[in-house]
Design a protein around this motif. Sequence first.
Motif, mmCIF file in Angstrom:
data_model
loop_
_atom_site.group_PDB
_atom_site.id
_atom_site.type_symbol
_atom_site.label_atom_id
_atom_site.label_comp_id
_atom_site.label_asym_id
_atom_site.label_seq_id
_atom_site.Cartn_x
_atom_site.Cartn_y
_atom_site.Cartn_z
ATOM 1 N N GLN A 160 0.848 -1.197 0.000
ATOM 2 C CA GLN A 160 0.000 0.000 0.000
ATOM 3 C C GLN A 160 0.885 1.249 0.000
ATOM 4 O OE1 GLN A 160 -3.299 -0.619 -0.340
ATOM 5 N NE2 GLN A 160 -2.622 -2.753 -0.310
ATOM 6 N N THR A 161 0.281 2.386 -0.333
ATOM 7 C CA THR A 161 1.047 3.643 -0.352
ATOM 8 C C THR A 161 0.316 4.739 0.409
ATOM 9 O OG1 THR A 161 -0.021 4.230 -2.447
ATOM 10 C CG2 THR A 161 2.171 3.268 -2.586
ATOM 11 N N GLU A 190 -13.370 8.049 7.173
ATOM 12 C CA GLU A 190 -12.331 7.776 6.180
ATOM 13 C C GLU A 190 -12.279 6.270 5.910
ATOM 14 O OE1 GLU A 190 -8.159 7.731 7.365
ATOM 15 O OE2 GLU A 190 -7.582 8.668 5.485
ATOM 16 N N GLY A 247 -9.870 3.461 4.460
ATOM 17 C CA GLY A 247 -8.471 3.242 4.097
ATOM 18 C C GLY A 247 -7.545 4.068 4.979
ATOM 19 N N THR A 248 -7.366 3.617 6.215
ATOM 20 C CA THR A 248 -6.540 4.347 7.185
ATOM 21 C C THR A 248 -5.080 4.384 6.770
ATOM 22 O OG1 THR A 248 -7.955 3.379 8.889
ATOM 23 C CG2 THR A 248 -5.994 4.529 9.655
ATOM 24 N N CYS A 281 -1.391 4.366 6.888
ATOM 25 C CA CYS A 281 -0.463 4.667 7.992
ATOM 26 C C CYS A 281 -1.052 5.699 8.960
ATOM 27 C CB CYS A 281 0.863 5.160 7.441
ATOM 28 S SG CYS A 281 0.736 6.752 6.610
ATOM 29 N N GLN A 334 -3.494 10.721 6.657
ATOM 30 C CA GLN A 334 -4.651 11.525 6.264
ATOM 31 C C GLN A 334 -5.659 11.641 7.414
ATOM 32 O OE1 GLN A 334 -6.592 11.793 2.186
ATOM 33 N NE2 GLN A 334 -7.948 10.344 3.219
ATOM 34 N N GLU A 391 -9.821 0.440 8.244
ATOM 35 C CA GLU A 391 -8.750 -0.195 7.460
ATOM 36 C C GLU A 391 -8.988 -1.705 7.456
ATOM 37 O OE1 GLU A 391 -5.954 0.773 5.510
ATOM 38 O OE2 GLU A 391 -5.994 -1.394 5.250
ATOM 39 N N ARG A 392 -8.806 -2.339 6.269
ATOM 40 C CA ARG A 392 -9.072 -3.772 6.152
ATOM 41 C C ARG A 392 -7.843 -4.635 6.413
ATOM 42 N NH1 ARG A 392 -7.275 -5.974 1.341
ATOM 43 N NH2 ARG A 392 -8.669 -7.761 1.505
ATOM 44 N N LEU A 393 -6.641 -4.023 6.443
ATOM 45 C CA LEU A 393 -5.419 -4.785 6.703
ATOM 46 C C LEU A 393 -4.979 -4.562 8.150
ATOM 47 C CD1 LEU A 393 -3.421 -4.078 3.386
ATOM 48 C CD2 LEU A 393 -4.828 -6.079 3.973
ATOM 49 N N LEU A 434 -1.708 -2.636 8.932
ATOM 50 C CA LEU A 434 -1.741 -1.173 8.765
ATOM 51 C C LEU A 434 -2.635 -0.523 9.820
ATOM 52 C CD1 LEU A 434 -1.740 -0.799 4.870
ATOM 53 C CD2 LEU A 434 0.133 -0.410 6.495
ATOM 54 N N ASP A 477 -13.995 -4.061 7.073
ATOM 55 C CA ASP A 477 -14.192 -3.813 5.642
ATOM 56 C C ASP A 477 -14.920 -2.486 5.457
ATOM 57 O OD1 ASP A 477 -14.788 -3.737 2.987
ATOM 58 O OD2 ASP A 477 -15.816 -5.672 2.929
ATOM 59 N N GLY A 478 -14.172 -1.495 4.992
ATOM 60 C CA GLY A 478 -14.739 -0.157 4.837
ATOM 61 C C GLY A 478 -15.753 -0.054 3.714
ATOM 62 N N ALA A 537 -9.668 6.415 0.403
ATOM 63 C CA ALA A 537 -8.291 6.443 -0.096
ATOM 64 C C ALA A 537 -8.005 5.220 -0.950
ATOM 65 C CB ALA A 537 -7.313 6.513 1.076
ATOM 66 N N VAL A 586 -4.798 2.986 -4.827
ATOM 67 C CA VAL A 586 -4.772 1.525 -4.691
ATOM 68 C C VAL A 586 -6.211 1.011 -4.753
ATOM 69 C CG1 VAL A 586 -2.643 1.500 -3.322
ATOM 70 C CG2 VAL A 586 -4.844 1.645 -2.143
ATOM 71 N N LYS A 634 -10.783 -3.073 -1.814
ATOM 72 C CA LYS A 634 -10.992 -4.529 -1.794
ATOM 73 C C LYS A 634 -11.949 -4.880 -0.682
ATOM 74 C CE LYS A 634 -6.567 -5.912 -3.742
ATOM 75 N NZ LYS A 634 -5.268 -6.539 -3.477
HETATM 76 N N1 SAH Z 1 -5.151 7.459 3.919
HETATM 77 C C1 SAH Z 1 -4.022 6.581 3.901
HETATM 78 C C2 SAH Z 1 -3.758 6.021 2.523
HETATM 79 C C3 SAH Z 1 -3.703 4.539 2.552
HETATM 80 S S1 SAH Z 1 -3.708 3.716 1.022
HETATM 81 C C4 SAH Z 1 -2.788 7.238 4.506
HETATM 82 O O1 SAH Z 1 -2.797 8.434 4.784
HETATM 83 O O2 SAH Z 1 -1.803 6.532 4.713
HETATM 84 C C5 SAH Z 1 -5.342 3.054 0.994
HETATM 85 C C6 SAH Z 1 -5.703 2.080 2.049
HETATM 86 O O3 SAH Z 1 -7.033 1.608 1.781
HETATM 87 C C7 SAH Z 1 -4.837 0.821 2.120
HETATM 88 O O4 SAH Z 1 -4.260 0.765 3.390
HETATM 89 C C8 SAH Z 1 -5.815 -0.327 1.882
HETATM 90 O O5 SAH Z 1 -5.530 -1.473 2.657
HETATM 91 C C9 SAH Z 1 -7.126 0.310 2.300
HETATM 92 N N2 SAH Z 1 -8.341 -0.347 1.814
HETATM 93 C C10 SAH Z 1 -8.599 -0.864 0.588
HETATM 94 N N3 SAH Z 1 -9.850 -1.379 0.568
HETATM 95 C C11 SAH Z 1 -10.392 -1.179 1.804
HETATM 96 C C12 SAH Z 1 -11.634 -1.499 2.425
HETATM 97 N N4 SAH Z 1 -12.601 -2.145 1.771
HETATM 98 N N5 SAH Z 1 -11.825 -1.123 3.708
HETATM 99 C C13 SAH Z 1 -10.868 -0.473 4.401
HETATM 100 N N6 SAH Z 1 -9.667 -0.167 3.892
HETATM 101 C C14 SAH Z 1 -9.424 -0.505 2.599
#
Ligand code: SAH
Length: 273
Positions: A112-113, A144, A146-147, A149, A152, A167-169, A172, A194-195, A211, A266, A269
């Motif tokens: 991820q980025t 938000e 996709g948390t 790191c 944001q 965040e789903r991972l 992270l 699962d967001g 994100a 990214v 998912k």
């Molecule tokens: N806002 C973050 C950017 C992270 S990149 C920052 O400032 O670092 C996007 C993130 O979305 C990834 O960590 C990815 O795992 C997450 N993501 C993808 N699909 C998701 C879902 N269904 N639910 C929650 N997070 C998700």
Amino acid sequence: MSGKPPARGARFPASLAQRGALAAPAPAGTLLRPQRPLHEAARDAARAVAPSGLGLDSAPVRQRMVQRLRADGVQCEPVLRAMGEVPRHEFVDSALAAQAYEDTSLPIGLSQTISKPSVVARMIEWLYLGESARARGHLGRTLEIGTGCGYQAAVLAQLSTSVVSVERLKGLHELAARHLHRLQVPRCRLVYGDGMRGHPPNAPYDAIIAAAGGDDLPAAWLDQLAVGGRLVAPARSPDGRGQTLVIVDRRSDGFTRRLGEGVQFVPLKSGTH
Ligand code: SAH
């Protein structure tokens, strides 16, 4: 110029919303340059060189980033101020800290980025152009997806009365929790899940930001958007190639939807990992 080491653990500044420092946002308009592909970010990270003479924790380094954001067309002062206060280098691996204030996306692990600063600023600026945010001078209750790191989320916390970030991972989610705890970021609740389902327990939200981008916006996000609220998220472009920001406003009589800039996020998912 200061050569101090990064002030890890520094207390987070009081929010701009709390300080009543928020002004009406300026009109939007610039096209975002797409984010770099992951392999390019990783390649650049591998040859990171510290900028000479600049202490990474120094406000001037961040102010230079803010000046570049302004020159690139970000006009909303509260957003620029929040970007100038959150120490981005605290959210990336110390080997990448030297690049933290360049306008680049950077790897944060698990493929991820972290989004580049201009994309973060521009998306939050879009949120500010929403009806209720403009009237209040802050984002209100923010969700938000996709948390990552946590960077944001920390910027959003400066501008919101509360932030829920999903965040789903797990790796992270835990990394972000460590970052936000160390910096004592207030008003921020991190959720592992699962967001694509949003986060019903705290709905409705005045502002929703994603994100990660899928084919279209999950229905749950629209359901959980408050009347007067705004959603900003990447989704597949109408021509099927690439991604475009989608901006959705909820009014009492329904939703309006428009397209913003081309972006590169990214994938969104389903499920957790
Ligand atoms: N806002 C973050 C950017 C992270 S990149 C920052 O400032 O670092 C996007 C993130 O979305 C990834 O960590 C990815 O795992 C997450 N993501 C993808 N699909 C998701 C879902 N269904 N639910 C929650 N997070 C998700």
